[in-house]
Design an enzyme around this catalytic site. Structure first.
Site, PDB file in Angstrom:
ATOM      1  N   LYS A  98      -0.151 -12.788  24.406  1.00  0.00           N
ATOM      2  CA  LYS A  98      -0.409 -12.063  23.056  1.00  0.00           C
ATOM      3  C   LYS A  98       0.780 -10.791  23.143  1.00  0.00           C
ATOM      4  O   LYS A  98       0.957 -10.247  24.282  1.00  0.00           O
ATOM      5  CB  LYS A  98      -1.804 -11.668  23.101  1.00  0.00           C
ATOM      6  CG  LYS A  98      -2.086 -10.574  24.474  1.00  0.00           C
ATOM      7  CD  LYS A  98      -1.915  -9.185  24.076  1.00  0.00           C
ATOM      8  CE  LYS A  98      -1.573  -8.321  25.328  1.00  0.00           C
ATOM      9  NZ  LYS A  98      -1.027  -6.823  25.107  1.00  0.00           N
ATOM     10  N   HIS A 109       8.961 -13.486  21.350  1.00  0.00           N
ATOM     11  CA  HIS A 109       8.073 -14.539  21.281  1.00  0.00           C
ATOM     12  C   HIS A 109       7.997 -15.817  20.180  1.00  0.00           C
ATOM     13  O   HIS A 109       8.275 -16.712  20.555  1.00  0.00           O
ATOM     14  CB  HIS A 109       6.447 -14.066  21.098  1.00  0.00           C
ATOM     15  CG  HIS A 109       5.806 -13.385  22.374  1.00  0.00           C
ATOM     16  ND1 HIS A 109       4.835 -12.592  22.389  1.00  0.00           N
ATOM     17  CD2 HIS A 109       6.497 -13.167  23.525  1.00  0.00           C
ATOM     18  CE1 HIS A 109       4.476 -12.178  23.434  1.00  0.00           C
ATOM     19  NE2 HIS A 109       5.698 -12.418  23.981  1.00  0.00           N
ATOM     20  N   ASP A 126      -0.337  -4.138  20.225  1.00  0.00           N
ATOM     21  CA  ASP A 126      -0.380  -4.384  21.821  1.00  0.00           C
ATOM     22  C   ASP A 126      -2.054  -4.607  22.120  1.00  0.00           C
ATOM     23  O   ASP A 126      -2.074  -5.624  22.580  1.00  0.00           O
ATOM     24  CB  ASP A 126       0.182  -3.372  22.644  1.00  0.00           C
ATOM     25  CG  ASP A 126       0.316  -4.178  24.063  1.00  0.00           C
ATOM     26  OD1 ASP A 126       1.136  -5.135  24.076  1.00  0.00           O
ATOM     27  OD2 ASP A 126      -0.259  -3.479  25.054  1.00  0.00           O
TER      28      ASP A 126
END
Lengths: 347, 347, 347, 347
Positions: free
Chosen positions: D83, D65, D164
Site C-alpha cells: 500500500k 509502485h 500513507d
C-alpha cells in the site's frame, strides 16, 4: 497518615482540628499550618487532658498503637487508630473492653472497606437474586514497599507485610464475603528483596470460611509497577470485581441482572458508583454555593455556555447546509463578548 | 435533575433547601419529602419573592430556561440553570447581561467539566513538560436517548441531540484544549431511529481552533449498550484519556513523565484521582465523626480488627510451621467475643 | 476435541488424516466427511494395524487414555493424547517408558502452554534483564462446567475439576516459572454446584517451588460469565500477565524495558504477539497465493484500492480548500468502474 | 516490508521464494540468506523475464509502485503491491485495466482488513439480527511517524500521512460498513511536528455514505505512546470495536445476542477469534507433526505431564487431608525421572 486524616476532618462541617501532636515538632508545625490548627505539641498527655478534644487519631508506628489508644480511652477520649489497630488480637481485645466500659468509640483504620468502589462491589455481591451464594473471594494488596523507614524495623512495625498489608486484605476479604467466620488459615511468606531485612515482604493466605467459601489474600511489598489493590468475588450465579487504582472500575456479571445497575444490567456490566459525584454535580454545585456565599468566581462560567452555544449554532448551520461555517472572532480576541457588558436586553 | 441538585445541596454544610416548585405537585411533594423541605409550590413568583431564597435552580424543559432564569435574575436571585443554559447564544448573552448588571451569579449545568476524572485528564494535559502542546481532542457523549418525553418535542427541547448532548461535548472539548477559540465548525447529523421524530439523534462535529488544534465531538441518542462519555487528547509528547463510565480509568502516556502521577509516572500510566476519597478515608472518617457526635454505630467496628488479627496470627503460625491452623470458633458462633465484654485488662 | 485436532492436522502441509475411529459411527462419519477422510471405523485395532498411520490422536474419555495410548505405542505408532495424558503419574510413567523403549513420540495435550499469547508472556518473563527473578505466578482456569456428560462421571473422567482443569493450570504455572521443581503442595477443593455430583467443581492450589517461588492455581467448573484463563507473574523487577479470552492483551511492566517490545518498551507496556499474523499479512498473502494458483477471487480486490484512492483525493482537496467534496457516483451505482474495463491505458 | 511478505510466503506450503530484487544488494543478500533464496539481483527486468516467477511483490517507495506494477503485468506476472497501490486513482485504474486485459491477479497491501481481529469485528457487524443497521464507523491509524526516510520525501512517498495511513483507514472504514458508496468527503490536516517537513502528519476524514452512514478516519504520524489501530462501529441494535495492539481484543454489545459468540453472548461480550490457534492447538499439533516426521524434540514433553500429575496427586491428598503435602525430589534434582528409563511397565 496524619495529614490524610487531617485533610478529611478539616472538610467535615461538624469537625474541627484542635491540636497536632508529634515528636517531630517541625512536622507538627507544618501540618498545623496547613490546616490552621493552633495547638502544636509533642506531649500526648497535654492533648489527652484538653477538654476541647473529643476524638484522638493515632497514626504513630504500629508498636505504639495499643498503649497510646489505651491512654486516650482511659482519658475519656474517643479514638481512631490507624491500621493495624494493635499488634495482637489480645491487645485489641483489651482496647475493646476499655472502650466498652467507658462507652467510647474505638475505631480503626480499615479504609479500603469504605472505598466507594469496593462498597459498590460489596453491594453487587449482596444482591442475592443476581449473585447467588458467594463462594470465592480474592483480595490483592501489593506495592513496592513502605515509604516510612520504621515500617521495616520489626521493633516499631511489629512485623512485616503480613501484618502491615495483611490486615487490609483480610478485612476486605471477610467483608466481601459478608462476614462469615474463618475456620482455618493456611499461609506462606517469602523474602523477595534483600531490603526487607528480617521480615517477610510477600505473603499469601488461604482462608476457609465456616460456610464453605474460600478466601485468598495476596500481599506484597515487592511488587514493581505501582500499587495494586484488587478484589474479586465468585458467586453461584454472578461475578464481581474491581481494581482500585489501575483503571478499571467495577466489572460484574449476572445472567439475571443486578437490581442496582443502570442499563444495560444483564450479562457483563460495568457499574458506576457515586455517580452524582462522578458526573461532576457535587463539584459544580458546591462551586455555585461558594460563588453565591463568598463571591468566589465560578470555575466554569456562563460565558462558556455562550461560547459553546455559538459553536452549536454554527454546527447546526453546517449540518443543514453541508458547508463548513466560520465563526467571527470574539471581540478583543477573547471569548467574553463586549456585547455582554454593553449590549441588548433579553425579554 | 431537580432531585440530583437537591441531593448535592442538601449535603452542603452551608446550603439549605428552602422550596420546591413544580407544576406537578405530586412530584414536588415527593422531592420535598425526601429532603425535608417545607415549602412546596407550583407558583414560581412566590418562590422568587421569598427572601429566604438566594439561589434558584432551574431544571425545567430547555425552552423555558431563558425566560425563567431572566425572571429570577430580575427578582435579584442568583441562578443555576441546567444545560443547555438557553436555546440560543443571543438568549445567553441577554442573561449574562442581566446577571452582570445586578452583580448576580449566573451558573449553568456543565457537570462533566467538573467530573473528578475529567479534571484529572485536564490536569495531565496542562502538564506542559510532560504533555507538550495538545493538538487533538475527541469527546464522545452517547446514550440510548432521553428519558423525559419532552426531550423529543422540539417545541420544549429546542432541538435534538446536537443541542442536548452537543452542549456537553463542545464545552468538554474546548475546556480540555485549554479554551482556545473555535475558528470554524463542520458538522453532520443523522436520524438513526424513527423514535427521534423530526430531530437528529446523532451528530458529529469537527472544530478548528485558532491555534491549529482540532476538536472532534460525537453525540448520539441512538447508542445501544449504555451511556458512553469518553475523552481523549493528543499532545506533542503525551496522550491522555478517560472513559467516564465504562472502565473508570484515566490512561495517559508521557515519555518524560507526569509531575503529578504517583509511581510509576513514565510511559503509560493509569493515574488515580481524588485518591483520599477513593481510598475510603473520607467515608471512614466521616463515619467516625457521626459515631462520636451522634452515637451512630460504626459501619466497620474495631471488633473486625480483632477478628482479622486472629486470622493474621493464625497466618503467621501457618507460614512459620507450614501447617494449616484452625481457629477456635468465636463464642456463640459470632465474631464478637464475650471475652471482650468480660475479660482481661490491657496495660 | 477430535474435531479440533482434525482441523489443525488437515491444514498442515505434511500431515494427512487417514482414519476416524469412534464408537459413535455417526459422529465418526460426520467428522470424516468434514475433512474428506476415507476410512471410518469403530475398531481401534484396525487403525493400529493400518501401516499408513504414523500418529494416533487419542481424544476419548480420560479413563481410557492410558490403555489406548499403550496399545498404540505397542503397535509402533506415535501418540498424541488429549489432556490429562492419563489418570495417574504411574500410568504416565509407564507410557513414557513404552515410548522410550520404542523410540516413539509420546505427546500430550497441554495446549495453553503453546498459546501464542502465553508464549509471549513466557518470553517476557524470561527476559532476565527486564524482569529479574520471577517469584510468584498465578494461573486461573475457570469455566461453567464441562460440555460432555462423561466429564461428570468419575468412572470415565477419573476425577473432578482438580484433574480436568488442574492439569492445565499446573503445567502453565510451572512453565511460566521456568520449570523449577515443586517441593510442596497445599490444596483445597469445593463442591459449589449440586450438578457436580460426587466430585469437586472448584479447587485452589498453592505450589512451593524449590527456588522459593510460589505458584497459585485456581480452577473451577462453577464460574459464571464465560471461560476465564489468565496468567500473572511477578518478578523482582518486572510483571507480566495475560487474559486469554476476555481482553486478549498482554500487559507487562519493567522499569528497565523489555528487549523484545516494540516502542514504547519501558514502564507499563502492552506487547503484541504474532504481529505478522495479527496485522493480517498471513491471511492476505495466502489469499494472493490462492488467487494465483487456483483462480480464487481475492477477498479484497484492487478495485477497493481504486475506490479508496478516490476518497483520499477528495480528502486532500477538502483539506486544501476547507470545503466538503462530493464524489461522482460510480457508474451503475457500483464501486467497480466500467472505465476499468473500457478505459485509458497507464504508462 | 519485503521481509514481512517473504516470511509469509516462505511458510506457505505451495509458494516458493524465487528471487530477491533490491537496488541495495546488501539488503537483498541478507533477505535472500534468511529465506534460502538463490537468485539475488538489482535488475527488475531479469526478474520479470524469469519464467519460474508467477507473482511479483512490489515493496518499493510509493512513487515507483504504478510503473513497476505495470511492467510486471505487461511481462505477464501476477502482482502484489504494498500500500498504497499507486499514488492516484487514475494510476490504479490503469493497472486494473492492464490486469483485466491479461487475466492477471492484481492485489494490493491492505493488510488490516485481513487482520483476524478486525475480521471478527466485521463478522459481528454483519450479524444483522444482533447488530441492526450499522450507521457509524470510526477507524484510527496512528503512530509516531515512518521508519523509512523516503516516507517523508514527497517525491518518493507521493504525499503525507493522508496517503500513507489514510489508505488503510479508508479501506477499513468502508469495509466495516459493508462497502456502501462514499458520497462526500470532508477532511482536515495538520502539521504537528516540524519533522514532517512539507507534508501533513495528521489528518481527519469524515465520510458520508450513500446509505446515510457516517465514517470517521483519523490518521497520524504524530502520536506518542506507540501505534494505535482501532475500529468501532455503531449499529441500530449493537456495537462492536477492537484495538489491534493495545491489549484489548474485541468488545461488542447486542441485547439480542450474537449468533457466533460463545457463551455468554448477550449484552456486552468479548468475543474470541481464531480460537483454535489462540488456544495453542495449532502450535502444539504442528510441533507433534515435526517431532514425528523430523525427530524434532517436543517443546513440552510428556515428562511435563508426569510432573504435573505428581503435583495433582499431592493436591488431591492435600485437599482430602487438609495438610500440606511435600513431594519427594525427582531423582538427580531434575524433573525427568530415572525411573522412566529404568522402571516399571504399564498395563
Amino acid at each position: 497518615m496524619g495529614g490524610v486524616h487531617a485533610e478529611v476532618f478539616a472538610e467535615h462541617p461538624r469537625a474541627r482540628l484542635a491540636a497536632v501532636c508529634d515528636l517531630d515538632r517541625g512536622a507538627a508545625r507544618e501540618l498545623a499550618g496547613r490546616f490552621a490548627v493552633e495547638t502544636v505539641t509533642d506531649d500526648l498527655d497535654s492533648v489527652l487532658s484538653d477538654d476541647r478534644i473529643g476524638l484522638v487519631v493515632v497514626t504513630t508506628p504500629n508498636a505504639l498503637h495499643a498503649e497510646q489508644a489505651a491512654r486516650a480511652l482511659r482519658a475519656g477520649r474517643h479514638v481512631l487508630v490507624e491500621k493495624p489497630l494493635a499488634l495482637t488480637s489480645d491487645e485489641i481485645r483489651g482496647l475493646l473492653r476499655l472502650a466498652d466500659e467507658r462507652g467510647l468509640v474505638l475505631a480503626h483504620g480499615s479504609n479500603f472497606v469504605h472505598s466507594p468502589k469496593f462498597r459498590r462491589v460489596r453491594e453487587l455481591v449482596a444482591d442475592a437474586d443476581a449473585f447467588g451464594r458467594p463462594h470465592l473471594a480474592r483480595v490483592v494488596v501489593r506495592n513496592g514497599g513502605p515509604d516510612s523507614g520504621w515500617c521495616l524495623d520489626p521493633a516499631l512495625a511489629g512485623g512485616g507485610v503480613l501484618l502491615d498489608l495483611g490486615c487490609h486484605a483480610v478485612e476486605i476479604c471477610r467483608w466481601l464475603l459478608g462476614g462469615a467466620e474463618v475456620r482455618a488459615v493456611t499461609a506462606r511468606s517469602q523474602r523477595v528483596r534483600p531490603r526487607a531485612g528480617r521480615v517477610e515482604d510477600q505473603a499469601t493466605l488461604l482462608l476457609e470460611f465456616a460456610d464453605g467459601a474460600l478466601g485468598q489474600c495476596d500481599v506484597s511489598w515487592a511488587c514493581p509497577g505501582g500499587e495494586e489493590i484488587t478484589t474479586e468475588v465468585l458467586g453461584t450465579s454472578g461475578r464481581a470485581g474491581a481494581d482500585l487504582w489501575a483503571g478499571m472500575g467495577v466489572h460484574a456479571f449476572s445472567e439475571r441482572g443486578f437490581a442496582s445497575v443502570w442499563e444495560p444490567n444483564q450479562g457483563w456490566v460495568r457499574p458506576e458508583w457515586e455517580w452524582v459525584r462522578a458526573s461532576g454535580y457535587t463539584h459544580q454545585d458546591h462551586a455555585v454555593v461558594e460563588a453565591v456565599l463568598d463571591g468566589t468566581p465560578l470555575p466554569h462560567s456562563a460565558v462558556e455556555a455562550w461560547t459553546s452555544a455559538r459553536v452549536l449554532e454554527a454546527a447546526a448551520e453546517s449540518a443543514a447546509t453541508g458547508r463548513t461555517v466560520e465563526l467571527a472572532p470574539s471581540p478583543n480576541g477573547h471569548p467574553v463578548p463586549d456585547a455582554v457588558r454593553g449590549g441588548d436586553r433579553v425579554h
